[in-house]
Structure formats: C-alpha cells, structure tokens
Design an enzyme around this catalytic site. Structure first.
Site, PDB file in Angstrom:
ATOM      1  CD  GLU A 213     -59.190  39.555 -52.998  1.00  0.00           C
ATOM      2  OE1 GLU A 213     -58.671  39.469 -51.870  1.00  0.00           O
ATOM      3  OE2 GLU A 213     -60.379  39.818 -53.166  1.00  0.00           O
TER       4      GLU A 213
ATOM      5  N   GLY B  18     -72.609  14.768 -71.128  1.00  0.00           N
ATOM      6  CA  GLY B  18     -72.889  15.727 -72.207  1.00  0.00           C
ATOM      7  C   GLY B  18     -73.706  16.911 -71.738  1.00  0.00           C
TER       8      GLY B  18
ATOM      9  CD  GLU C 119     -50.085  50.526 -61.917  1.00  0.00           C
ATOM     10  OE1 GLU C 119     -49.104  50.495 -62.697  1.00  0.00           O
ATOM     11  OE2 GLU C 119     -50.229  51.394 -61.039  1.00  0.00           O
TER      12      GLU C 119
ATOM     13  CB  THR D 171     -51.472  33.405 -59.156  1.00  0.00           C
ATOM     14  OG1 THR D 171     -50.130  33.568 -58.671  1.00  0.00           O
ATOM     15  CG2 THR D 171     -51.780  34.487 -60.174  1.00  0.00           C
ATOM     16  CB  SER D 172     -52.368  28.652 -57.222  1.00  0.00           C
ATOM     17  OG  SER D 172     -53.775  28.521 -57.176  1.00  0.00           O
ATOM     18  CD  GLU D 173     -49.181  29.474 -60.231  1.00  0.00           C
ATOM     19  OE1 GLU D 173     -49.506  28.412 -60.793  1.00  0.00           O
ATOM     20  OE2 GLU D 173     -49.965  30.444 -60.111  1.00  0.00           O
TER      21      GLU D 173
END
Length: 379
Positions: A363, A340, A127, A365-367
């Site tokens: 799904e 480049g 949410e 976070t890394s944390e």
C-alpha cells in the site's frame, strides 16, 4: 504499549485474544509453512463482526470507527501478521471502496455479504509493470453497449484466488491521465475473469497473494463505482485509510515481537542472571518500547482524525511510514535478543521478522510515503 482502550476497544481486544488462542495460534505455523489461506478463520471473524468493522449496521456491519478498527488489526497482527493483513485488506480496500464510493443500491447489494464474510473481497490496482506508478496501468476497459470489456492483468492481489468479488481499477482514458481510470466491481464467476499465479513469499505466507487475469471480461455498466474516470482519484482516497490499516498491522507485529523478546530476556539466563539485566539487552528493549509507543501515537492520531472526517493524507502516510519502519527494526532486534534461537522456527521471533518487511512495501513503499509527506509539508 498502547493508548488506553475505550470500552469497545477493550471488548474487541479481549475477544481477539481469546479467539486467537483457540483458532489461530495452534495452526498458524502450519499455514505459514504450506502457504494455506485459512478461509475458515475469516468466516469466523465475520461471525465476530470483524470483517465489516467500519460498515454501518444497516448494511450488516459492526458500525464501529477507526479506533476500534485499528485495535482489531493490531491485536490480530500481534498473533499473526498474515491474519491481520488479510482482515485489513478485506475491510479497508474492497469493502471500504464500496462503502465510500458505492451507490445506495450497490451498498445494499454487496456490503452485507462482505461485512459477514459470506463473501471475501479483493482489490486490484497494482500491475506487473506499474506498482507505485499506478497512473500508467495497462489494464484497459472499453465500453460495449451496457457492458465494459476488460483486458489485462493485476498482481500482488490479496485474496485474488479465494475472493468472491473484487474492486478493480482499469484504464478507460489516456495513459497517465488521473481522470482516465474507472473502478469496477466484478463478481465471481464472471467469464474472462480468473486468478493467475500465486506468489511464493518471504512472509505473510498465510495471506493469499495472486495475479488477476482479464481476458475479454464483460462487466455491466451498473457495476461501476461512482462515475467513469473517477477510479484513480477514489483509489488514492481509499489508500489514505488503507495506510492507517498498514500502520496498525505494523504496530501489531512490532508489539508481538517486543513482547516475545521481553519475555525471553527476562527468562534467559547467562552468566547466572537474566539477559535483561545486561545493559546491551536492556537498552535494546528501551529503544523498542519507545519506538512502539511513538508509532502507536501516530497511528491512533491518524485514526482519530479519520473518525472526525478530516483529511488524513499526510497523517496516514506518516503513521504508515514510521510504524512500518519501527516494525522492521523491532523485529530485527527481537531476533537478536533471542540469539541463535531467534533464527529457528521453534521460537516466534523469526516469523515476526519475515512478516514485518511487507509493511514497508505494501500500500505504498516507504519512499512513496516520504513523497506524499514532503508534498504535503512543502505546499
């Protein structure tokens, strides 16, 4: 850059490479620019059996396991991360939730349509004010006779607009109570159920992401998955499998970026020799190859454990954490190797670079993965 495929995995990989060359590559940059969700591609994937990879044949699916599923996601994501993401979300979240927690009657009702992509599925947990803190969700369901009335909103929902059906988690108890949320299956059209704003994203732009809005939305009691109050617990189990999906997505993007950079480094001439012969480039390629191999091992290990019915809470989080961060690093180095040209849309590196970042966020976070892992190892 992967474990040796079994016969089914090789068949899936060959099929996807052929399909991708004909039906994805010619238009993927057009879809990326316009943020078009190419629903016709997913109908075709349904015909190929890739929208119900894990669904048993009795419900219209392919009846494969997680090794084949990971292979399918990774091979699609090597071509286009957006297609891999949407295929994974449909399979692991909406379809997977019904497969894992639906009654026999519910499975027979909904899985055949999802497994063939007659219907596209969505899944709603996040949410606007509760991302990682899903337990404090504000979407509320109140019982009214044989129905429940839902009010609230979900965001960052894959296929929120184009889906025909959604599994939605709503609060039926107290805020913060892990047993105070319930999973509802909502078909379209249902009065009071609509899609809201579509997100304008950095990457994964052909994978549709929108809000879901509930305004006095009436859902039959029979559309509850499992029991009242089990929705959050179910969701955490669904996400254990979903994290393997995102690890596979990350792996595919990393492999695609690596192969593009490797090919370019062998062809690009500077100072009268290919840039791959310079140690600065060769060492980048060595690091990329090694990290992808490690990510592959973690991902397929989690998939093998899932196939055996083992608890993959820690292993799926490890695979998702490592593979997603590797995807970002490899995509970053691919842009650098292209120089480049890597910063232009005429070459593939920039798209892998943009797409990869979502893998460290979606799904969990890394944390959050580190939180899951640390809790498991510190028990």
């Amino acid at each position: 850059m992967q474990l040796i495929y079994n016969e089914n995995q090789q068949m899936i990989a060959d099929m996807i490479r052929d399909f991708g060359a004909k039906s994805i590559k010619p238009d993927m940059m057009k879809w990326d620019e316009s943020q078009e969700f190419p629903i016709q591609v997913f109908k075709q994937l349904g015909e190929l059996g890739l929208m119900g990879v894990l669904v048993p044949q009795e419900y219209g699916g392919s009846g494969f396991g997680y090794l084949e599923y990971v292979t399918a996601i990774a091979e699609l994501s090597k071509i286009d991360g957006s297609i891999g993401l949407s295929m994974a979300a449909h399979n692991s979240l909406c379809t997977g939730h019904i497969l894992q927690f639906g009654s026999e009657e519910q499975k027979k009702k909904w899985l055949p349509k999802l497994a063939t992509a007659e219907w596209i599925g969505a899944w709603g947990l996040t949410e606007p004010n509760t991302g990682s803190d899903a337990g404090n969700m504000r979407t509320v369901a109140v019982r009214d006779g044989d129905h429940w009335v839902l009010n609230g909103a979900k965001n960052f929902i894959t296929h929120g607009k184009s889906s025909n059906i959604a599994v939605v988690i709503a609060r039926t108890g107290e805020v913060g109570d892990s047993h105070g949320m319930t999973a509802f299956v909502i078909e379209k059209p249902t009065q009071g159920f609509s899609a809201g704003r579509k997100e304008d994203k950095l990457g994964m732009r052909a994978s549709e992401t929108t809000e879901l809005i509930f305004e006095d939305c009436r859902v039959p009691h029979e559309n509850i998955l499992g029991e009242v109050g089990e929705g959050f617990i179910q969701s955490m189990k669904v996400l254990d499998g979903g994290r393997i999906s995102i690890a596979a997505l990350s792996l595919g993007i990393a492999q695609g970026a690596y192969e593009a950079a490797l090919g370019y480094a062998k062809e690009r001439q500077q100072f009268n020799k290919p840039i791959a012969q310079f140690q600065g480039i060769a060492f980048k390629i060595a690091d990329m190859a090694t990290e992808i191999e490690a990510a592959s091992l973690l991902t397929y290990r989690a998939a093998a454990m899932k196939n055996r019915g083992e608890n993959v809470n820690k292993e799926s989080a490890m695979a998702k954490l490592y593979a997603s961060e590797v995807s970002v690093r490899v995509a970053n180095e691919a842009v650098q190797i292209f120089g480049g040209y890597g910063y232009t849309k005429d070459y593939p590196a920039e798209k892998y670079y943009r797409d990869a970042k979502l893998c460290t966020i979606g799904e969990g976070t890394s944390e959050i993965q580190k939180l899951v892992i640390s809790r498991a190892v510190l028990k």
